[in-house]
Scaffold this active site. Structure first.
Site, PDB file in Angstrom:
ATOM      1  N   VAL A  14      39.729  70.203  27.929  1.00  0.00           N
ATOM      2  CA  VAL A  14      41.450  70.075  28.009  1.00  0.00           C
ATOM      3  C   VAL A  14      42.102  68.619  27.753  1.00  0.00           C
ATOM      4  CG1 VAL A  14      42.951  71.085  29.355  1.00  0.00           C
ATOM      5  CG2 VAL A  14      40.986  72.453  28.156  1.00  0.00           C
ATOM      6  N   GLU A  15      40.564  68.021  28.135  1.00  0.00           N
ATOM      7  CA  GLU A  15      41.569  66.685  28.879  1.00  0.00           C
ATOM      8  C   GLU A  15      41.446  65.130  27.278  1.00  0.00           C
ATOM      9  OE1 GLU A  15      39.784  65.367  32.781  1.00  0.00           O
ATOM     10  OE2 GLU A  15      39.207  67.298  32.685  1.00  0.00           O
TER      11      GLU A  15
END
Length: 346
Positions: free
Chosen positions: A136-137
């Site tokens: 997600v990052e």
């Protein structure tokens, strides 16, 4: 041996008397509960700092090529110059995904017991590796981070200089170590409250001192004490009464995700309050933008008290004395990519 004159001794005695006079009961109480931020960063166990390692860590911290898209760096979510945060409810990650929690400040994080809201990283070094491989990052992998850095010729020399004598200096472990050493330099000493803790009674005005007194006597120090006024323990969000789902999302059970222990449901690492005036929005959900509102929420949920408007204003005045000298960091000139450097994958 030179004997001091009676006049000199009188001046010294007066100075000592004045110093003793400034040690008010409130100051003594505060000195027993809190500690000032030091002027230099602490040493990291097993990870000695050096100018070369700090320089490498700074380059890596600002280099977006550590992400799969080449668009996100550590600084994207923990911006140096903006309180060490990104001023978002939740951070923007790979392919416009949103993280699940508000980004904690990197400033003074070296003094925290553990990292992340749920404490899943024991220290800065472990934390530094997390976002790079989080889908997600930054959405990379340990192997690709190393492939990327080896594809940028200038980095090998920086790693060799930072980790002299190591046969394989360019490793993911050393990426984490270098970033952690740089992050440890991001401390904010010399806040007005630090001067007060060191004996300067005039560092806080009357309202700020009243706010400190309310902060102590209301019980806020049960969680927010020590050098960082937090960051060194865990607590349920809602000791007395849980806030509504708009502030405490029911799907995020905090430390329970790490320990799988029922008693850790909705337990989070207590946020440090240093530079709190610069790090809105507040709480792990990032749903509260007003510091006064955040103080009121804490009074009700954690202490079971309905703080008056006057008490909230005074606590806020005290909290604003926790803003210290902000790190002065020059942007690094990063090693350039070459034709063989791996290209981004949006």
């Amino acid at each position: 041996m030179r004997v001091k004159s009676s006049a000199t001794l009188a001046v010294l005695g007066l100075a000592m008397a004045c110093q003793a006079w400034t040690q008010t009961p409130l100051m003594k109480q505060a000195q027993g509960l809190f500690k000032p931020i030091p002027s230099s960063p602490p040493a990291l166990p097993g990870n000695a700092a050096s100018p070369a390692k700090v320089a490498l860590g700074k380059a890596l911290y600002f280099d977006p090529r550590l992400s799969e898209s080449h668009a996100i760096s550590c600084n994207s979510c923990h911006m140096v110059g903006m309180g060490g945060v990104d001023l978002q409810e939740t951070s923007l990650g790979h392919r416009w995904q949103r993280g699940g929690r508000n980004a904690p400040t990197v400033y003074n994080a070296v003094f925290d017991t553990a990292q992340f809201w749920d404490g899943r990283a024991k220290d800065l070094e472990q934390q530094a590796g997390g976002p790079m491989v989080n889908p997600v990052e930054m959405d990379s992998t340990e192997a690709h981070v190393i492939e990327q850095l080896r594809g940028i010729p200038g980095y090998q020399a920086l790693f060799d200089k930072a980790f002299p004598g190591e046969k394989n200096s360019l490793s993911f472990e050393n990426v984490r170590k270098a970033i952690a050493v740089f992050e440890a330099t991001l401390i904010t000493p010399n806040a007005p409250f630090d001067h007060y803790l060191r004996g300067d009674d005039k560092a806080l005005d009357a309202t700020q001192k009243e706010g400190l007194s309310v902060f102590i006597n209301s019980g806020c120090v049960g969680c927010h004490s020590g050098i960082n006024l937090g960051g060194d323990k865990y607590a349920p969000f809602g000791v007395v009464e849980r806030p509504g789902a708009e502030i405490l999302p029911v799907g995020d059970k905090g430390r329970f995700a790490v320990t799988k222990t029922v008693s850790d449901e909705y337990v989070f690492r207590v946020p440090p309050l240093r530079n709190i005036a610069l790090t809105a929005p507040y709480f792990h959900s990032g749903k509260v933008w007003d510091l006064r509102q955040a103080v009121g929420v804490m009074g009700g949920t954690q202490l079971g008290k309905s703080l008056s408007d006057d008490e909230i204003l005074k606590i806020e005045a005290f909290l604003r004395t926790l803003t210290g000298d902000q790190p002065a960091v020059t942007l690094p000139a990063l090693p350039p990519s070459v034709i063989a450097t791996p290209t981004p994958k949006p």
